[in-house]
Motif scaffolding. Structure first.
Motif, PDB file in Angstrom:
ATOM      1  N   UNK A  91      46.342  33.206  45.408  1.00  0.00           N
ATOM      2  CA  UNK A  91      44.897  33.194  45.207  1.00  0.00           C
ATOM      3  C   UNK A  91      44.303  34.478  45.762  1.00  0.00           C
ATOM      4  N   UNK A  92      43.045  34.730  45.454  1.00  0.00           N
ATOM      5  CA  UNK A  92      42.344  35.898  46.001  1.00  0.00           C
ATOM      6  C   UNK A  92      42.426  35.853  47.522  1.00  0.00           C
ATOM      7  N   UNK A  98      46.578  38.873  53.254  1.00  0.00           N
ATOM      8  CA  UNK A  98      47.727  39.778  53.395  1.00  0.00           C
ATOM      9  C   UNK A  98      47.300  41.206  53.685  1.00  0.00           C
ATOM     10  N   UNK A  99      46.203  41.639  53.086  1.00  0.00           N
ATOM     11  CA  UNK A  99      45.719  43.008  53.314  1.00  0.00           C
ATOM     12  C   UNK A  99      44.943  43.141  54.620  1.00  0.00           C
ATOM     13  N   UNK A 100      44.414  42.052  55.114  1.00  0.00           N
ATOM     14  CA  UNK A 100      43.653  42.077  56.368  1.00  0.00           C
ATOM     15  C   UNK A 100      44.512  42.613  57.520  1.00  0.00           C
ATOM     16  N   UNK A 150      38.830  45.012  45.944  1.00  0.00           N
ATOM     17  CA  UNK A 150      40.047  45.522  45.306  1.00  0.00           C
ATOM     18  C   UNK A 150      40.869  44.365  44.738  1.00  0.00           C
ATOM     19  N   UNK A 151      41.080  43.336  45.543  1.00  0.00           N
ATOM     20  CA  UNK A 151      41.858  42.172  45.097  1.00  0.00           C
ATOM     21  C   UNK A 151      41.147  41.476  43.938  1.00  0.00           C
ATOM     22  N   UNK A 154      41.675  43.460  40.773  1.00  0.00           N
ATOM     23  CA  UNK A 154      43.034  43.326  40.242  1.00  0.00           C
ATOM     24  C   UNK A 154      43.231  41.957  39.593  1.00  0.00           C
ATOM     25  N   UNK A 155      42.721  40.914  40.236  1.00  0.00           N
ATOM     26  CA  UNK A 155      42.910  39.550  39.725  1.00  0.00           C
ATOM     27  C   UNK A 155      42.108  39.317  38.441  1.00  0.00           C
ATOM     28  N   UNK A 156      41.082  40.122  38.206  1.00  0.00           N
ATOM     29  CA  UNK A 156      40.251  39.933  37.011  1.00  0.00           C
ATOM     30  C   UNK A 156      40.781  40.670  35.800  1.00  0.00           C
TER      31      UNK A 156
END
Length: 157
Positions: A91-92, A98-100, A150-151, A154-156
């Motif tokens: 999921x978003x 993960x990027x945090x 950013x996420x 990418x997800x869209x």
């Protein structure tokens, strides 16, 4: 295996036709089949995002020679696509979390240079061209990327 296929959602006749058309675009020989090494690309073209490892497992862990030379018919491809479609998807929030880890200042941004290194060295490594395409227009004037936006971007896609 039949239980797994039963758990996967059934595709509509319209979806099957769309899949068949896309599948046909990858048939470079004209025998209504595609090479094993094209299966992951076809799945991605159809909106899935399987890892190469997942695709190899679904194909029965073929050798490099089999990947290059074995061919697959559409009727054998659809159950594989169902398996991929049934795989859990991130999921978003999963990706943002993960990027945090790379957000040193806790301000919602990561350094673009650091993200490039991560994308090229960890997990399924991306090529320089893939990274540049993915990150195009995402960095601010300081070279930072707002990773939540950013996420979502990418997800869209």
């Amino acid at each position: 295996m039949a239980e797994e296929a039963a758990a996967a959602p059934d595709f509509s006749p319209d979806q099957i036709e769309d899949f068949k058309e896309a599948f046909g675009l990858f048939d470079r020989v004209g025998d209504s089949q595609v090479a094993y090494n094209q299966v992951a690309d076809i799945m991605r073209a159809l909106g899935q995002n399987p890892t190469n490892k997942s695709v190899n497992e679904i194909l029965g862990n073929p050798s490099a020679d089999d990947l290059a030379n074995k061919r697959l018919a559409f009727d054998a491809f659809v159950p594989m696509l169902k398996k991929v479609d049934a795989l859990p998807k991130g999921t978003v929030d999963d990706y943002v979390e993960g990027l945090r880890v790379f957000d040193k200042e806790g301000n919602g941004t990561v350094m673009g240079a650091e993200l490039r290194i991560v994308l090229s060295t960890l997990g399924e490594k991306m090529t320089e061209n893939e990274i540049e395409s993915l990150m195009q227009g995402q960095e601010d004037e300081n070279g930072s990327i707002h990773y939540e936006a950013f996420v979502k971007h990418i997800m869209s896609v």
